[in-house]
Design a protein around this motif. Sequence first.
Motif, PDB file in Angstrom:
ATOM      1  N   ARG A  18     -20.985-108.896  10.233  1.00 42.55           N
ATOM      2  CA  ARG A  18     -20.578-108.945   8.820  1.00 42.55           C
ATOM      3  C   ARG A  18     -19.064-109.107   8.696  1.00 42.55           C
ATOM      4  O   ARG A  18     -18.588-109.875   7.853  1.00 42.55           O
ATOM      5  N   GLU A  19     -18.319-108.377   9.518  1.00 41.58           N
ATOM      6  CA  GLU A  19     -16.859-108.483   9.498  1.00 41.58           C
ATOM      7  C   GLU A  19     -16.399-109.894   9.834  1.00 41.58           C
ATOM      8  O   GLU A  19     -15.337-110.329   9.386  1.00 41.58           O
ATOM      9  N   ALA A  20     -17.198-110.617  10.607  1.00 42.11           N
ATOM     10  CA  ALA A  20     -16.870-111.995  10.984  1.00 42.11           C
ATOM     11  C   ALA A  20     -17.325-112.997   9.916  1.00 42.11           C
ATOM     12  O   ALA A  20     -17.133-114.195  10.076  1.00 42.11           O
ATOM     13  N   GLY A  21     -17.939-112.506   8.844  1.00 39.83           N
ATOM     14  CA  GLY A  21     -18.328-113.372   7.738  1.00 39.83           C
ATOM     15  C   GLY A  21     -19.779-113.796   7.723  1.00 39.83           C
ATOM     16  O   GLY A  21     -20.180-114.623   6.901  1.00 39.83           O
ATOM     17  N   PHE A  22     -20.589-113.229   8.598  1.00 42.71           N
ATOM     18  CA  PHE A  22     -22.006-113.561   8.641  1.00 42.71           C
ATOM     19  C   PHE A  22     -22.817-112.554   7.837  1.00 42.71           C
ATOM     20  O   PHE A  22     -22.376-111.441   7.596  1.00 42.71           O
ATOM     21  N   HIS A  90     -18.689-109.578  20.614  1.00 41.86           N
ATOM     22  CA  HIS A  90     -17.352-109.961  20.146  1.00 41.86           C
ATOM     23  C   HIS A  90     -16.936-111.302  20.754  1.00 41.86           C
ATOM     24  O   HIS A  90     -16.380-112.166  20.060  1.00 41.86           O
ATOM     25  N   ARG A  91     -17.247-111.521  22.039  1.00 44.06           N
ATOM     26  CA  ARG A  91     -16.939-112.811  22.692  1.00 44.06           C
ATOM     27  C   ARG A  91     -17.812-113.934  22.135  1.00 44.06           C
ATOM     28  O   ARG A  91     -17.411-115.103  22.132  1.00 44.06           O
ATOM     29  N   LEU A  92     -18.996-113.601  21.663  1.00 44.47           N
ATOM     30  CA  LEU A  92     -19.923-114.604  21.146  1.00 44.47           C
ATOM     31  C   LEU A  92     -19.559-115.093  19.744  1.00 44.47           C
ATOM     32  O   LEU A  92     -19.849-116.245  19.392  1.00 44.47           O
ATOM     33  N   ILE A  93     -18.928-114.285  18.959  1.00 45.30           N
ATOM     34  CA  ILE A  93     -18.667-114.622  17.554  1.00 45.30           C
ATOM     35  C   ILE A  93     -17.925-115.949  17.380  1.00 45.30           C
ATOM     36  O   ILE A  93     -18.341-116.769  16.545  1.00 45.30           O
ATOM     37  N   PRO A  94     -16.866-116.246  18.131  1.00 46.07           N
ATOM     38  CA  PRO A  94     -16.224-117.554  17.952  1.00 46.07           C
ATOM     39  C   PRO A  94     -17.169-118.733  18.240  1.00 46.07           C
ATOM     40  O   PRO A  94     -17.084-119.772  17.585  1.00 46.07           O
ATOM     41  N   VAL A  95     -18.076-118.553  19.180  1.00 46.23           N
ATOM     42  CA  VAL A  95     -19.057-119.599  19.487  1.00 46.23           C
ATOM     43  C   VAL A  95     -19.998-119.779  18.292  1.00 46.23           C
ATOM     44  O   VAL A  95     -20.329-120.911  17.921  1.00 46.23           O
TER      45      VAL A  95
END
Length: 117
Positions: A18-22, A90-95
């Motif tokens: 959610r913090e990443a915008g999803f 956390h490493r997956l979020i940019p992908v």
Amino acid sequence: MNFKVDENLPAECAALLREAGFDADTVGDENLSGADDPTIFERCQVEGRVLITLDLDFSNVFAYPPASHLGVIVLRTRSQDKVVVLASLHRLIPVLKANMPSGQLWIVERDRIRVRQ
């Protein structure tokens, strides 16, 4: 992109997404804790969510053919410790911001993502 976080992952995973915008919810949010895999899978399809899990059963492409769903992400971490799992996500979020797993199975390992279509 919408996600459902399986009950075998820390609830903080949904918060991180959610913090990443999803849009993310958990199996527990919907009182599905303890439900069998087909029930969880079906709920993801009905709600239009990608499942994120540690459960290797969801990597069975015969039971869950990649083209038949909106995406399944299986985290393969060296341990299921909360810190390790959260670091992996956390490493997956940019992908995830650059790619959608629609119609795919992603097996996320420490240094790579294997994709089955």
